[in-house]
Write an enzyme that holds these catalytic residues in place. Structure first.
Site, PDB file in Angstrom:
ATOM      1  N   CYS A  56      13.877  48.829  34.090  1.00  0.00           N
ATOM      2  CA  CYS A  56      13.962  49.493  35.498  1.00  0.00           C
ATOM      3  C   CYS A  56      14.802  50.662  35.241  1.00  0.00           C
ATOM      4  O   CYS A  56      15.580  50.807  34.253  1.00  0.00           O
ATOM      5  CB  CYS A  56      14.362  48.552  36.319  1.00  0.00           C
ATOM      6  SG  CYS A  56      13.434  46.908  36.541  1.00  0.00           S
ATOM      7  N   GLU A  58      17.113  51.530  37.275  1.00  0.00           N
ATOM      8  CA  GLU A  58      18.649  51.128  37.093  1.00  0.00           C
ATOM      9  C   GLU A  58      19.276  51.030  35.817  1.00  0.00           C
ATOM     10  O   GLU A  58      20.386  51.317  35.401  1.00  0.00           O
ATOM     11  CB  GLU A  58      18.689  49.813  38.294  1.00  0.00           C
ATOM     12  CG  GLU A  58      18.470  50.151  39.381  1.00  0.00           C
ATOM     13  CD  GLU A  58      17.349  49.505  39.907  1.00  0.00           C
ATOM     14  OE1 GLU A  58      16.870  49.127  41.015  1.00  0.00           O
ATOM     15  OE2 GLU A  58      16.235  49.654  38.955  1.00  0.00           O
ATOM     16  N   CYS A  93      17.852  43.256  37.293  1.00  0.00           N
ATOM     17  CA  CYS A  93      18.979  44.475  37.491  1.00  0.00           C
ATOM     18  C   CYS A  93      20.191  44.076  38.139  1.00  0.00           C
ATOM     19  O   CYS A  93      21.321  44.570  37.859  1.00  0.00           O
ATOM     20  CB  CYS A  93      18.323  45.661  38.120  1.00  0.00           C
ATOM     21  SG  CYS A  93      16.953  46.406  37.169  1.00  0.00           S
TER      22      CYS A  93
END
Length: 145
Positions: A56, A58, A93
């Protein structure tokens, strides 16, 4: 435990939105993230979608920040492509962000409901990786390595 509301970093949201508009193209890159380092720098990144579970945005921003010498992040936000706005971090995350930066603030919500919360508010009663290491008393945060 819920913390007091914090100011929303609109400059950080705009940085992520700009990257989402200008760099997210097609199915491989659909999310952008921006993080503010403790020294004030803004670091941006995009996700690397892959059917095997690519990282992801992040998580990519954590590596990008480290590559730029920013090991302490203060605030993070993710923004979707196609003007989807702020998107809350997924469960994986949230766990990684907590493990790397236990004092991190995360921008969530949309429209007039945007708010800044502690990562611990997004993952209450969480598993803290460092607490379960063999040398827990000697453990150092991942961000210090």
């Amino acid at each position: 435990m819920t913390t007091r509301p914090q100011p929303v970093d609109h400059e950080l949201i705009e940085a992520a939105a700009h990257v989402a508009r200008s760099r997210c193209r097609g199915d491989n890159h659909t999310m952008a993230a921006a993080a503010r380092a403790r020294d004030g720098r803004i670091v941006t990144a995009v996700n690397a979608y892959h059917f095997t579970g690519g990282p992801c945005a992040e998580l990519v921003v954590i590596g990008t920040a480290a590559a730029q010498g920013a090991y302490e992040l203060d605030t993070i936000v993710a923004v979707g492509d196609r003007d989807r706005g702020v998107v809350s971090p997924c469960g994986r995350c949230r766990q990684v962000l907590l493990d790397y930066f236990p004092a991190l603030k995360v921008i969530v919500g949309s429209g007039d409901r945007l708010r800044t919360v502690s990562i611990t508010d997004l993952l209450p009663e969480s598993y803290v990786w460092a607490d379960h290491q063999l040398d827990a008393g000697l453990a150092t945060p991942l961000s210090a390595s």
